[in-house]
Design an enzyme around this catalytic site. Structure first.
Site, short mmCIF file in Angstrom:
data_model
loop_
_atom_site.label_atom_id
_atom_site.label_comp_id
_atom_site.label_asym_id
_atom_site.label_seq_id
_atom_site.Cartn_x
_atom_site.Cartn_y
_atom_site.Cartn_z
CD1 TRP A 1 -30.69 23.89 80.77
CD2 TRP A 1 -31.56 23.57 78.74
NE1 TRP A 1 -31.87 23.18 80.91
CE2 TRP A 1 -32.42 22.97 79.69
CE3 TRP A 1 -31.90 23.51 77.38
CZ2 TRP A 1 -33.60 22.32 79.33
CZ3 TRP A 1 -33.08 22.87 77.03
CH2 TRP A 1 -33.91 22.27 77.99
CG ASP B 1 -31.55 25.74 85.36
OD1 ASP B 1 -30.31 25.90 85.30
OD2 ASP B 1 -32.12 24.69 85.00
CB ALA C 1 -19.56 26.86 90.15
CE1 TYR C 2 -19.60 18.57 92.44
CE2 TYR C 2 -17.43 18.66 93.45
CZ TYR C 2 -18.51 17.93 92.99
OH TYR C 2 -18.49 16.57 93.06
CB THR C 3 -20.77 22.77 87.22
OG1 THR C 3 -19.60 22.31 86.53
CG2 THR C 3 -20.63 24.26 87.53
CE1 TYR D 1 -23.94 23.62 90.30
CE2 TYR D 1 -26.13 23.39 89.35
CZ TYR D 1 -24.91 24.02 89.39
OH TYR D 1 -24.65 25.05 88.52
CB ILE E 1 -12.19 30.06 95.60
CG1 ILE E 1 -12.92 28.76 95.25
CG2 ILE E 1 -11.68 30.77 94.35
CD1 ILE E 1 -14.21 28.99 94.45
#
Length: 284
Positions: free
Chosen positions: A150, A102, A60-62, A125, A37
């Protein structure tokens, strides 16, 4: 309806595709092996080829802590990757749902953050996720931004699996008790996201299972439902230092969901119960 889902190998993407198939939708899930992507031309060509009716962007990069020292890669995936996908969606005129977090908020106070509150991320992040939100808003008129928190699902690692693993070798655990938020079962929020992209109630939403808890309270409920003998000691954030700052207040208001006629997700305790049953079934 034809739906393209990124991040199929992650917890959320896996369940969005699974629920889409169960609902009889024409759904395609892709991972890194299928599409990079961060390659703008590759993204445009792929979306042009698939010609979906909607894109649900879960990839995503989490790695929150690693992101603090890996800013470039985190930015490329979360911001540039999202921008390229949103631009491709705009190019072919399709709906775009972006999964946010969040962590776009600063975690201060005790009141639930509203969908209209101005984000103020305190880490790399969260900053990349917020910038990606802005890219989506600028590029695609028919967009949904869904902030979750979460997360736990059957495909991948999460807090519940970690607690169950630790219970195999320990009888006592220290768990942070002053960070408050809401667990999100990917199976539940996947249904909501699929409902959203089949309609036209665009905008920013907060979506997690109902109710608030601390990580310590979350763990106590896990052990209770799993019928495991574990003593949990609630500790402060300061007693469990991490590379990235964790928000102490991850409460998010769901007012927008209600206002737009969407059903709220079930209570988080109910989600834990169903998830534990799912884990049991997977082992069989």
């Amino acid at each position: 309806m034809k739906v393209l889902v990124t991040g199929v190998n992650g917890q959320l993407g896996f369940d969005v595709v699974r629920r889409g198939i169960e609902k009889g939708l024409d759904i395609t899930g892709i991972g890194r092996a299928d599409l990079n992507i961060t390659d703008e031309q590759a993204v445009r060509d792929y979306v042009d080829m698939i010609k979906p009716s909607a894109i649900i962007h879960c990839a995503a990069y989490t790695a929150v802590d690693r992101a603090e020292d890996d800013k470039g890669n985190c930015w490329d995936v979360n911001v540039e990757g999202t921008k390229y996908l949103a631009a491709a969606a705009k190019n072919v005129g399709v709906k775009f749902l972006y999964v946010s977090t969040d962590y776009v908020f600063d975690g201060t106070g005790e009141s639930p953050f509203l969908e209209t509150d101005l984000p103020n991320p305190v880490g790399i992040y969260g900053a990349t996720k917020y910038e990606a939100e802005r890219q989506v808003q600028d590029l695609v008129e028919e967009h949904f931004i869904v902030r979750i928190s979460w997360v736990f699902g059957i495909n991948g690692n999460n807090f519940i699996k970690t607690m169950l693993k630790l219970a195999e070798s320990r009888k006592e655990l220290n768990v942070v008790g002053d960070q408050i938020g809401s667990p999100t079962y990917t199976y539940d929020v996947a249904d909501l996201m699929l409902e959203m992209v089949q309609g036209e109630e665009y905008g920013i939403y907060h979506a997690s299972n109902e109710g608030f808890c601390s990580w310590a309270e979350f763990s106590i409920e896990i052990f209770k439902q799993a019928e495991l003998d574990m003593k949990v000691h609630s500790i402060s954030t300061e007693e469990y230092p991490t590379r990235a700052v964790r928000p102490k207040n991850s409460r998010m208001s769901k007012e927008k969901l209600t206002a737009k006629g969407f059903d709220l997700l079930p209570p988080w305790q109910d989600a834990v119960k169903r998830y534990l049953n799912e884990l049991i079934e997977e082992v069989k």
